[in-house]
Write a protein that holds these residues in place. Structure first.
Motif, PDB file in Angstrom:
ATOM      1  N   GLN A  17      25.385  30.380 -77.376  1.00  0.00           N
ATOM      2  CA  GLN A  17      26.238  29.273 -76.963  1.00  0.00           C
ATOM      3  C   GLN A  17      27.051  28.705 -78.125  1.00  0.00           C
ATOM      4  O   GLN A  17      28.264  28.507 -78.001  1.00  0.00           O
ATOM      5  N   PHE A  18      26.405  28.454 -79.244  1.00  0.00           N
ATOM      6  CA  PHE A  18      27.127  27.912 -80.406  1.00  0.00           C
ATOM      7  C   PHE A  18      27.737  29.020 -81.280  1.00  0.00           C
ATOM      8  O   PHE A  18      28.335  28.718 -82.307  1.00  0.00           O
TER       9      PHE A  18
ATOM     10  N   LEU B  32      30.016  21.031 -74.891  1.00  0.00           N
ATOM     11  CA  LEU B  32      29.041  21.633 -75.799  1.00  0.00           C
ATOM     12  C   LEU B  32      29.052  20.935 -77.155  1.00  0.00           C
ATOM     13  O   LEU B  32      27.994  20.664 -77.735  1.00  0.00           O
TER      14      LEU B  32
ATOM     15  N   ILE C 286      20.535  29.388 -77.571  1.00  0.00           N
ATOM     16  CA  ILE C 286      21.508  28.298 -77.713  1.00  0.00           C
ATOM     17  C   ILE C 286      22.235  28.426 -79.052  1.00  0.00           C
ATOM     18  O   ILE C 286      23.464  28.304 -79.122  1.00  0.00           O
TER      19      ILE C 286
ATOM     20  N   ASN D 227      30.408  17.918 -77.725  1.00  0.00           N
ATOM     21  CA  ASN D 227      30.503  16.450 -77.554  1.00  0.00           C
ATOM     22  C   ASN D 227      31.862  15.910 -77.975  1.00  0.00           C
ATOM     23  O   ASN D 227      31.959  14.860 -78.626  1.00  0.00           O
TER      24      ASN D 227
ATOM     25  N   THR E  59      24.319  16.940 -80.247  1.00  0.00           N
ATOM     26  CA  THR E  59      23.233  16.731 -79.285  1.00  0.00           C
ATOM     27  C   THR E  59      23.406  17.670 -78.098  1.00  0.00           C
ATOM     28  O   THR E  59      24.493  17.758 -77.512  1.00  0.00           O
ATOM     29  N   TYR E  60      22.339  18.358 -77.759  1.00  0.00           N
ATOM     30  CA  TYR E  60      22.364  19.313 -76.640  1.00  0.00           C
ATOM     31  C   TYR E  60      21.222  18.966 -75.683  1.00  0.00           C
ATOM     32  O   TYR E  60      20.088  18.758 -76.109  1.00  0.00           O
ATOM     33  N   THR E  61      21.507  18.934 -74.393  1.00  0.00           N
ATOM     34  CA  THR E  61      20.497  18.634 -73.377  1.00  0.00           C
ATOM     35  C   THR E  61      19.908  19.938 -72.836  1.00  0.00           C
ATOM     36  O   THR E  61      20.646  20.800 -72.337  1.00  0.00           O
TER      37      THR E  61
ATOM     38  N   ASP F 253      16.403  27.621 -70.931  1.00  0.00           N
ATOM     39  CA  ASP F 253      16.954  27.544 -72.290  1.00  0.00           C
ATOM     40  C   ASP F 253      15.907  27.909 -73.328  1.00  0.00           C
ATOM     41  O   ASP F 253      14.706  27.681 -73.134  1.00  0.00           O
TER      42      ASP F 253
ATOM     43  N   ASP G  59      16.841  15.901 -75.124  1.00  0.00           N
ATOM     44  CA  ASP G  59      17.917  16.142 -76.077  1.00  0.00           C
ATOM     45  C   ASP G  59      17.369  16.763 -77.357  1.00  0.00           C
ATOM     46  O   ASP G  59      16.347  16.321 -77.888  1.00  0.00           O
TER      47      ASP G  59
END
Length: 632
Positions: free
Chosen positions: A131-132, A63, A127, A65, A115-117, A122, A158
């Motif tokens: 997630q963060f 998540l 996110i 990187n 950077t998040y894909t 989503d 991205d």
């Protein structure tokens, strides 16, 4: 008893404070190429594990990187392969930089560019927050990605998420022995004292970086440390080992005068303690005597719908703890039943998973009658305040509530609506709604919204109108549920964006504008769901209301009608629904989802327009058994 009273009262007061303010969301400013700062720098964020998706170092490393080892070492985890417990704190390394942005008000902001894909289903808000863990925000992500089409996120593309951070300046590095400014998300139960204690630093040092104003829940603050604490040690151990940042205990040789002063102080303290003890004992004896008197008398006390007495009926209030917690709402909720927690536990089988209706809402049976019981932490002030002043047939009715004095949990009891949600009927059930039922549902919802917009003072904005929050009763009549995000007042600005992707109005998502027109927008999306039978975001990430606008654009009426008939729910085509009625509802829906809120109709206009449909002029009150028909 008194410490417990004080604790729960403090929790309620803290929540009320948080409910009145909003966190910083666009980012923290910095100055590029300044001689006083030290950008870029290596620093850390405190991240809380979120099993199952982010319950191990590998997933969290992906998540942010970074590698597992760069998290395990500063977080004092000996085995990087072990599973993590929920909310386990971790130090995650990031590279913090000062970045210029294309924004009229911010020249540069300080963040770590992660950077998040994009994956299936989503959305930027989930996110950022889930997630963060609120280390960034939806708003700041839009600032960093100005050309991003938020309504058409491409799977596999991205997106840059700016993780909030700061670098220490030269003065902090030299004079204050600060090596890192750790990014920390302020929790609802936090205070500056608790945060300072956790990191083993002084409260004043936290003030120096963030100011002395109490942060809002989930706002990022920065904690100055000389070195990272050992997350496996208790807080008091960290306080003694953090390189001079804490209030270390010095060995002091007291003089005789100091000793004399201590004796005097101790005597005074003991005297006050004895006095307090006498007062507390007096209160306790009075309480015990009062309860004994109540038990000996065979009487009833009536409060709204509840009658209680010695023959097995419950007391209205369970202890002084509830009295304290109810102080803010007791003047408006006296007409509702106050349930005991044990009663709700029995009704739901101990809040068994089998009783779950959706999320934290349970189905429970009390005295042979079913209720919907919503379990939540003590953050129900706004919802209770709004529910007690609304009364309409198209709104789910509040029946009562309860508070658990053991952990401060709040339970809201609603009427039970037994025919599931509109979302289930449109997207999950094999049976399909006929057009007349869909039209009637739309009018029910519109009437409910018109009521809260026009007949409450101040106006109420629901903020989360969606098909899963529209429940259908036995007669297939619609009721709006879940006022958890609702707020009184309109035309306000908020920075804490909440809601469901696909239903959120653009002005709220981008600028945080709260007004009744955001409910109008969400209602327009629901109308498009009723027409098309489609999900609001498809598997390709395309948003329903954008597709609806594409179908309705242009001046060729024949072409528009042709595209509409190809797009609507195939079941409605088989049913040979009135084309005029479909066009009328589509026209209303497109007006509601106009990007410019000033061009959207009010709910008064919407109700009037829906009732003009020629379908409604026919047998709208037909037998409800024909409201649905098995899908062919």
């Amino acid at each position: 008893m008194l410490p417990k009273l004080y604790f729960y009262c403090s929790i309620a007061l803290l929540f009320f404070t948080y409910s009145q303010a909003e966190p910083t969301t666009n980012g923290y400013t910095c100055t590029i190429n300044s001689t006083t700062n030290n950008y870029p720098c290596q620093t850390y964020v405190l991240y809380r594990a979120k099993p199952p998706e982010f319950g191990d170092l590998a997933s969290i490393g992906d998540l942010f990187n970074v590698s597992r080892l760069t998290i395990s070492k500063p977080s004092n985890i000996s085995n990087p392969s072990l599973s993590l417990v929920p909310n386990q704190p971790l130090f995650v390394p990031i590279t913090c930089g000062c970045h210029s942005v294309r924004n009229q008000t911010l020249k540069a902001i300080s963040f770590a560019n992660i950077t998040y894909t994009i994956k299936e289903h989503d959305n930027l808000y989930a996110i950022s927050s889930d997630q963060f863990g609120y280390l960034t925000t939806y708003n700041s992500t839009l600032v960093v990605n100005p050309n991003l089409d938020i309504y058409n996120l491409t799977i596999g593309s991205d997106v840059y998420f700016p993780i909030f951070c700061k670098c220490p300046n030269n003065t902090q590095l030299r004079n204050k022995n600060v090596n890192f400014l750790v990014s920390y998300v302020f929790q609802p139960t936090d205070t500056f004292d608790s945060v300072a204690s956790f990191f083993g630093v002084t409260k004043q040092s936290v003030f120096d970086i963030n100011g002395d104003k109490l942060p809002v829940a989930f706002e990022t603050i920065f904690v100055p440390v000389s070195r990272l604490i050992n997350l496996n040690k208790p807080p008091h151990a960290n306080n003694q080992t953090n390189g001079g940042q804490s209030n270390q205990t010095d060995v002091i040789i007291k003089s005789k005068s100091d000793h004399k002063g201590a004796v005097v102080g101790l005597s005074v303290g003991l005297g006050v303690s004895v006095l307090l003890l006498v007062l507390v004992c007096g209160l306790l004896f009075r309480e015990v005597g009062h309860r004994k008197k109540m038990e000996d008398r065979d009487y009833e006390v009536t409060s709204g719908q509840q009658s209680v007495g010695k023959d097995g009926r419950r007391e209205i209030l369970k202890g002084s703890e509830q009295n304290m917690l109810l102080a803010d709402v007791s003047d408006t909720l006296d007409k509702y039943k106050l349930y005991e927690v044990d009663e709700l536990k029995r009704a739901t089988g101990g809040f068994d998973q089998k009783s779950v209706i959706q999320g934290s809402v349970y189905k429970g049976c009390i005295d042979g009658r079913y209720f919907a019981i919503k379990k939540m932490k003590w953050n129900a002030y706004e919802e209770l305040k709004i529910l007690q002043k609304v009364n309409h047939g198209n709104l789910v009715r509040l029946e009562g509530f309860s508070i658990d004095p053991e952990d401060g949990s709040c339970f809201i009891v609603y009427e039970y609506i037994d025919n599931e949600s509109l979302h289930s009927w449109l997207h999950e059930n094999k049976e399909k709604l006929r057009w007349k039922s869909r039209l009637r549902i739309s009018i029910d919802v519109a009437n409910g919204l018109q009521y809260i917009h026009e007949h409450t003072r101040p106006q109420v904005v629901h903020k989360d109108i969606k098909s899963s929050n529209i429940l259908l009763d036995t007669n297939m009549r619609a009721k709006i549920a879940n006022f958890g995000l609702a707020r009184s007042g309109c035309n306000a600005i908020t920075m804490h964006i909440v809601g469901t992707q696909g239903y959120i109005a653009p002005e709220y998502m981008i600028d945080g504008v709260v007004s009744p027109k955001m409910d109008v927008f969400s209602f327009g999306v629901v109308l498009l769901e009723l027409l098309s039978g489609r999900e609001v975001i498809n598997k390709e990430g395309k948003v329903l209301w954008v597709r609806g606008q594409e179908i309705w654009e242009g001046n060729n009426e024949e072409e528009k009608v042709k595209k509409l008939m190809e797009w609507i729910d195939p079941f409605l085509q088989q049913e040979s629904s009135s084309v005029e009625g479909l066009i009328n509802v589509m026209t209303i829906a497109i007006a509601c989802v106009n990007k410019d809120p000033s061009k959207r109709p009010s709910m008064v206009d919407v109700v009037y327009a829906l009732c003009k449909s020629d379908v409604l002029l026919s047998d709208i009150y037909e037998n409800e058994s024909s409201s649905t028909v098995a899908a062919r």
